[in-house]
Design a protein around this motif. Structure first.
Motif, PDB file in Angstrom:
ATOM      1  N   VAL A 370     -26.550  34.767   4.452  1.00  0.00           N
ATOM      2  CA  VAL A 370     -25.850  33.912   3.475  1.00  0.00           C
ATOM      3  C   VAL A 370     -24.353  33.956   3.727  1.00  0.00           C
ATOM      4  CG1 VAL A 370     -25.289  33.641   1.033  1.00  0.00           C
ATOM      5  CG2 VAL A 370     -27.643  34.116   1.716  1.00  0.00           C
ATOM      6  N   ASP A 371     -23.838  35.142   3.998  1.00  0.00           N
ATOM      7  CA  ASP A 371     -22.402  35.290   4.247  1.00  0.00           C
ATOM      8  C   ASP A 371     -21.983  34.479   5.474  1.00  0.00           C
ATOM      9  OD1 ASP A 371     -19.840  36.905   3.654  1.00  0.00           O
ATOM     10  OD2 ASP A 371     -20.160  37.280   5.792  1.00  0.00           O
ATOM     11  N   ALA A 372     -22.799  34.554   6.521  1.00  0.00           N
ATOM     12  CA  ALA A 372     -22.479  33.819   7.739  1.00  0.00           C
ATOM     13  C   ALA A 372     -22.502  32.312   7.498  1.00  0.00           C
ATOM     14  CB  ALA A 372     -23.462  34.191   8.849  1.00  0.00           C
ATOM     15  N   ALA A 373     -23.486  31.837   6.697  1.00  0.00           N
ATOM     16  CA  ALA A 373     -23.584  30.407   6.400  1.00  0.00           C
ATOM     17  C   ALA A 373     -22.358  29.922   5.629  1.00  0.00           C
ATOM     18  CB  ALA A 373     -24.862  30.136   5.603  1.00  0.00           C
ATOM     19  N   ILE A 374     -21.903  30.725   4.688  1.00  0.00           N
ATOM     20  CA  ILE A 374     -20.727  30.333   3.898  1.00  0.00           C
ATOM     21  C   ILE A 374     -19.481  30.308   4.771  1.00  0.00           C
ATOM     22  CG2 ILE A 374     -19.221  31.061   1.995  1.00  0.00           C
ATOM     23  CD1 ILE A 374     -21.712  32.070   0.557  1.00  0.00           C
ATOM     24  N   ARG A 375     -19.383  31.310   5.649  1.00  0.00           N
ATOM     25  CA  ARG A 375     -18.204  31.353   6.537  1.00  0.00           C
ATOM     26  C   ARG A 375     -18.148  30.114   7.438  1.00  0.00           C
ATOM     27  NH1 ARG A 375     -15.457  36.181   7.230  1.00  0.00           N
ATOM     28  NH2 ARG A 375     -16.293  37.944   6.047  1.00  0.00           N
ATOM     29  N   ARG A 376     -19.338  29.687   7.911  1.00  0.00           N
ATOM     30  CA  ARG A 376     -19.359  28.500   8.775  1.00  0.00           C
ATOM     31  C   ARG A 376     -18.993  27.249   7.986  1.00  0.00           C
ATOM     32  NH1 ARG A 376     -24.112  31.018  10.742  1.00  0.00           N
ATOM     33  NH2 ARG A 376     -25.388  29.654   9.410  1.00  0.00           N
ATOM     34  N   ALA A 377     -19.342  27.265   6.693  1.00  0.00           N
ATOM     35  CA  ALA A 377     -19.067  26.077   5.868  1.00  0.00           C
ATOM     36  C   ALA A 377     -17.617  25.958   5.459  1.00  0.00           C
ATOM     37  CB  ALA A 377     -19.961  26.115   4.617  1.00  0.00           C
ATOM     38  N   VAL A 378     -16.910  27.078   5.459  1.00  0.00           N
ATOM     39  CA  VAL A 378     -15.497  27.064   5.079  1.00  0.00           C
ATOM     40  C   VAL A 378     -14.672  26.526   6.242  1.00  0.00           C
ATOM     41  CG1 VAL A 378     -13.509  28.446   4.418  1.00  0.00           C
ATOM     42  CG2 VAL A 378     -15.769  28.954   3.463  1.00  0.00           C
ATOM     43  N   LYS A 379     -13.940  25.474   5.989  1.00  0.00           N
ATOM     44  CA  LYS A 379     -13.125  24.892   7.061  1.00  0.00           C
ATOM     45  C   LYS A 379     -11.891  25.753   7.307  1.00  0.00           C
ATOM     46  CE  LYS A 379     -14.457  20.132   6.030  1.00  0.00           C
ATOM     47  NZ  LYS A 379     -13.970  18.786   5.683  1.00  0.00           N
TER      48      LYS A 379
END
Length: 382
Positions: A370-379
């Motif tokens: 989940v943390d990795a997915a959020i990091r990828r989503a943050v521009k």
């Protein structure tokens, strides 16, 4: 309603009460009591109150041992033969030696608690110590069930076993093989007659009884799956087929490795049976004796113990192979719902409760994903 007391000897009293019978006449019922005069008078008043309000049960000379025999006979039509066998073993071999000579009407919670304490300290029939807390826990459950029927039959006013203190049962640590050990195991037993039972347990999660009851008509090697539709239970030397533990059939997908092993095994099995003049068909058991007869579940356990002792692998129960399969599935990230369906648990709660020790690692992986997915989503900031 009348009643009075009569002293028989110092501290020993007879409590005599008048009971109405069906014809309207009165008859006398005698109760023995030990204590002071005041205590005897209070007990007499209690009995009279119970009679008036419908809570009175006449004392009988039936012992606990005699009652348990009657109860077991009653249970024959209510439970499976295997359950009845277990009830009888616990009642006759564990409970009766402790309280079997006590009159049913005189059985009190204090006496039952003393029996549990005695069982924990020195309850083994071989005289080598006490019974395990889990065994005493089962004894308590059986006695509660038996005495509940005595209440229904108006042989007891209430169940004295319900208030008894259950022993503390510590949950045993689940033992299971990791993937590497499983591979060693399959190599070690490949040339033995328990190879296929081990394969079905550790690669498919089947229970011992399900393996023994499995027929070739329920194995689809083309579509790589098998159906678990019944299980086997052993009562003494007799093997009986019945519905599965959950009461539901299930389909278990087979890996390519398992399919190949089963294909080769079926060919060898058919060749062996044809030499004996037996023509195998879809009704034949997958795991059987040489003549095609069903294998006894206990024989499978004994053979597993014997062969495992010849290896350097950790000694675990045959049932622990099923635990190994479940643990490896969950550790590999398989969703618990899929594991539940594959294992045949009636609810996912059972799966999660049994294999909660695997969950911390899964939760850690989930948190990182989940943390990795959020990091990828943050521009990235411009």
């Amino acid at each position: 309603m009348k009643g009075h007391i009569r002293e028989r000897s110092p501290g020993k009293w007879a409590i005599i009460v008048d009971l109405p019978d069906a014809g309207g006449k009165r008859r006398r019922k005698w109760h023995s009591f030990a204590g002071t005069k005041r205590q005897a008078q209070e007990e007499c008043a209690r009995i009279i109150t119970a009679i008036r309000h419908g809570g009175y049960t006449e004392p009988t000379k039936t012992t606990v041992a005699a009652y348990l025999d009657r109860w077991l006979d009653h249970e024959k039509s209510a439970v499976s033969p295997k359950t009845l066998e277990r009830y009888a073993e616990i009642a006759q071999k564990n409970i009766v030696p402790l309280i079997g000579d006590v009159l049913l009407s005189k059985l009190k919670t204090e006496r039952i608690d003393a029996a549990w304490t005695s069982a924990l300290a020195s309850g083994r029939r071989d005289g080598k110590g006490g019974l395990a807390p889990r065994t005493v826990h089962h004894m308590r459950r059986v006695l509660i069930k038996a005495l509940s029927q005595a209440v229904v039959w108006d042989m007891l006013p209430k169940n004295p076993a319900t208030a008894s203190k259950p022993p503390k049962v510590e949950r045993k640590e689940m033992r299971a093989y990791e993937a590497g050990t499983t591979a060693e195991l399959l190599d070690a037993v490949r040339d033995t007659r328990i190879f296929v039972p081990v394969l079905l347990a550790v690669m498919c999660g089947l229970r011992r009884g399900e393996i023994v009851a499995l027929r070739w008509r329920n194995v689809d090697l083309v579509n790589c799956r098998l159906a678990v539709v019944e299980t086997a239970e052993q009562i003494k030397s007799v093997v009986r087929l019945k519905e599965t533990k959950s009461g539901l059939s299930r389909v278990v997908s087979l890996s390519s490795t398992v399919v190949e092993e089963l294909k080769a095994y079926r060919a060898r099995q058919a060749e062996e049976q044809l030499k004996l003049g037996i023509r195998p068909d879809d009704r034949s058991f997958v795991v059987s004796q040489i003549d095609g007869a069903p294998l006894q579940p206990r024989s499978l356990t004994h053979e597993w113990t014997r062969i495992l002792a010849k290896t350097k692998l950790e000694r675990i129960r045959f049932h622990d192979l099923r635990h190994s399969h479940a643990t490896q599935m969950l550790a590999a990230g398989v969703h618990p719902k899929i594991a539940q369906e594959r294992l045949g648990h009636s609810t996912i709660a059972i799966t999660l409760d049994l294999y909660s020790h695997v969950m911390p690692g899964m939760q850690a992986d989930a948190a990182e994903q989940v943390d990795a997915a959020i990091r990828r989503a943050v521009k990235p900031a411009s």
